[in-house]
Motif scaffolding. Structure first.
Motif, PDB file in Angstrom:
ATOM      1  N   VAL A  60       0.832  -1.200   0.000  1.00  0.00           N
ATOM      2  CA  VAL A  60       0.000   0.000   0.000  1.00  0.00           C
ATOM      3  C   VAL A  60       0.872   1.258   0.000  1.00  0.00           C
ATOM      4  O   VAL A  60       0.625   2.213  -0.754  1.00  0.00           O
ATOM      5  N   ALA A  77      -4.339   0.811  -4.823  1.00  0.00           N
ATOM      6  CA  ALA A  77      -3.497   0.323  -3.732  1.00  0.00           C
ATOM      7  C   ALA A  77      -4.193  -0.806  -2.976  1.00  0.00           C
ATOM      8  O   ALA A  77      -3.566  -1.820  -2.624  1.00  0.00           O
ATOM      9  N   ARG A  78      -5.481  -0.643  -2.739  1.00  0.00           N
ATOM     10  CA  ARG A  78      -6.237  -1.673  -2.025  1.00  0.00           C
ATOM     11  C   ARG A  78      -6.266  -2.975  -2.813  1.00  0.00           C
ATOM     12  O   ARG A  78      -6.066  -4.062  -2.256  1.00  0.00           O
ATOM     13  N   THR A 111      -5.875  -6.208   4.620  1.00  0.00           N
ATOM     14  CA  THR A 111      -5.815  -5.074   3.696  1.00  0.00           C
ATOM     15  C   THR A 111      -6.269  -3.793   4.388  1.00  0.00           C
ATOM     16  O   THR A 111      -5.668  -2.726   4.198  1.00  0.00           O
ATOM     17  N   GLU A 164      -3.969  -0.445   4.937  1.00  0.00           N
ATOM     18  CA  GLU A 164      -4.369   0.921   4.581  1.00  0.00           C
ATOM     19  C   GLU A 164      -4.210   1.856   5.778  1.00  0.00           C
ATOM     20  O   GLU A 164      -3.708   2.981   5.639  1.00  0.00           O
TER      21      GLU A 164
END
Length: 469
Positions: free
Chosen positions: A145, A158-159, A439, A443
């Motif tokens: 990320v 990015a996710r 995830t 983030e």
């Protein structure tokens, strides 16, 4: 660790027993809990880094800080200790493996196997230690990320990149759980196979760039190092200085006679050779010492004592370059209740041999007395043997996603060698809960890392921390 590993005192468990352990752990610590990220009161990342500086070479500490300030991703690379303290406050499944301890994107790469095949695997084990397998997964996903943000990708991109990597880890662990022990141990990722896997997911331009990186890795050998790092000085082969990045021993200890240096290094190399298999022990002994120099490497390692040693065999066209790198206490040790008494060089070598599919045959360790008269632990490996790493900063979203998946596969395989792969696979299950949770953690950690990077910059601007340039 794996209850069925040789030499363990735990009772022998059937595959179903081991899967049951994983399901029980899942009930106790639900996968969705891994999204949790708690910022402790009084948390001070700069203070953690400054405390680490105390054991480093003072003249190189400002260079370390300068490299970390280059970008949030560069900061993250050097802040394994900061993240270890944060991970210590997260839920733990209770299933342990031999951790890499610093499993970010740039600690994976290419290198030659003893059989002269080009492999892809984890290639940095300075922080290796037994611990919760999910810590490595979280550090890898967070690095994805952060790298995506540094490259200017959208949050959605990015996710997707991080999510794909965690899903690959999950799928790979399930596949490894179905294999026999020997099959797992011999599983490896040849770069040619990795290139084939990526091929249909990238464009022609990216493919050509990747092929150039592979070709460049194959060109990195001892003869290339001889041309790049040395010259004939007063009729003798010597490592050329490039301070502060490369400083010959003759400049660091000008009052020490060359014969005394050669004798001391020869003794060190003889003791190091005792940690090698018999065949390679004799191979090292067939080389003679020529010169050595202090060399700056990496980001997080800047300031630790790292040497390159030039040796020659049949003649001066038969070089062997060894890297002798200081091994300190793992950044994770204080948070995992580590009570191991083995030298840190041995810790690094043991972790690498457990996790890596095919290790450097010259990998060994030694404890020696430094120029300052203090006893320090080191590990030894080849300086250059087809080593190569990807340029993360130039990757487009599809390439970073594919690369992250390769890293995730390699991490799962490494964990499967030392941990209970069946229990971990059962814990992960077949749904998407763990992947989504990690995830989300990644983030959140990317945001925290950006704040830490800014705090470091503010400390430098305030004159509280020294930085070069």
């Amino acid at each position: 660790m794996n209850a069925n590993a040789p030499g363990t005192s735990a009772p022998w468990l059937t595959p179903e027993d081991r899967a049951c352990l994983g399901r029980e752990a899942r009930d106790q610590v639900p996968p969705e809990a891994h999204a949790e990220l708690v910022r402790a009161a009084g948390r001070d990342p700069v203070q953690v880094l400054v405390a680490e500086d105390a054991s480093r070479l003072p003249d190189l500490v400002p260079l370390r800080h300068a490299r970390m300030l280059a970008s949030p991703f560069a900061f993250f690379r050097g802040a394994a200790g900061v993240m270890a303290a944060d991970l210590a406050r997260t839920p733990k499944s209770g299933l342990t493996v031999q951790l890499c301890g610093d499993a970010h994107l740039s600690n994976f790469g290419m290198f030659a196997s003893p059989e002269r095949n080009l492999l892809f695997d984890i290639n940095d084990f300075d922080e290796t230690i037994p611990g919760p397998w999910e810590w490595d997964v979280k550090r890898l996903s967070a690095s994805l990320v952060i790298a995506a943000h540094d490259n200017g990708f959208t949050p959605r991109q990015a996710r997707k990149i991080a999510l794909a990597a965690v899903r690959r880890y999950q799928a790979s662990m399930a596949e490894l759980a179905a294999l026999g022990n020997l099959e797992v141990w011999y599983t490896k990722l040849d770069v040619a196979e990795a290139r084939r896997q990526i091929g249909d997911q990238i464009d022609a331009r990216t493919g050509k760039r990747l092929d150039r990186a592979i070709a460049k890795a194959r060109s990195r050998d001892h003869r290339r190092s001889l041309q790049k790092l040395t010259a004939i000085v007063d009729g003798r082969r010597r490592i050329v200085g490039d301070p502060p990045l490369v400083v010959p021993i003759s400049d660091l200890a000008p009052e020490t006679a060359p014969d005394a240096i050669e004798s001391a290094v020869g003794d060190l190399l003889e003791r190091y050779s005792q940690t090698l298999p018999v065949g390679f022990r004799e191979l090292v002994r067939s080389y003679r010492f020529v010169d050595m120099a202090r060399k700056v490497v990496g980001v997080g390692s800047v300031g630790t004592r790292c040497w390159i040693v030039l040796m020659v065999g049949r003649d001066e066209d038969d070089p062997l370059f060894l890297q002798v790198k200081e091994a300190g206490r793992s950044a994770l040790a204080d948070h995992l209740g580590d009570t191991s008494s083995i030298p840190h060089g041995e810790r690094v070598v043991t972790g690498q041999r457990l996790m890596q599919a095919a290790g450097d045959p010259f990998l060994g360790y030694q404890t020696t007395i430094g120029l300052d008269g203090r006893s320090r632990d080191f590990y030894v490996r080849q300086l250059a043997d087809w080593k190569g790493s990807a340029d993360v900063a130039t990757m487009l979203p599809r390439m970073l996603r594919s690369y992250g998946q390769l890293c995730a596969w390699s991490l799962a395989r490494a964990h499967a060698r030392s941990g209970d792969r069946i229990a971990i696979a059962a814990y992960l299950g077949t749904d998407d809960v763990f992947a989504q949770a990690v995830t989300a953690f990644a983030e959140g950690y990317a945001e925290l890392n950006s704040l830490d990077h800014a705090a470091m910059r503010a400390a430098v601007e305030a004159g509280l921390v020294r930085s070069q340039g």
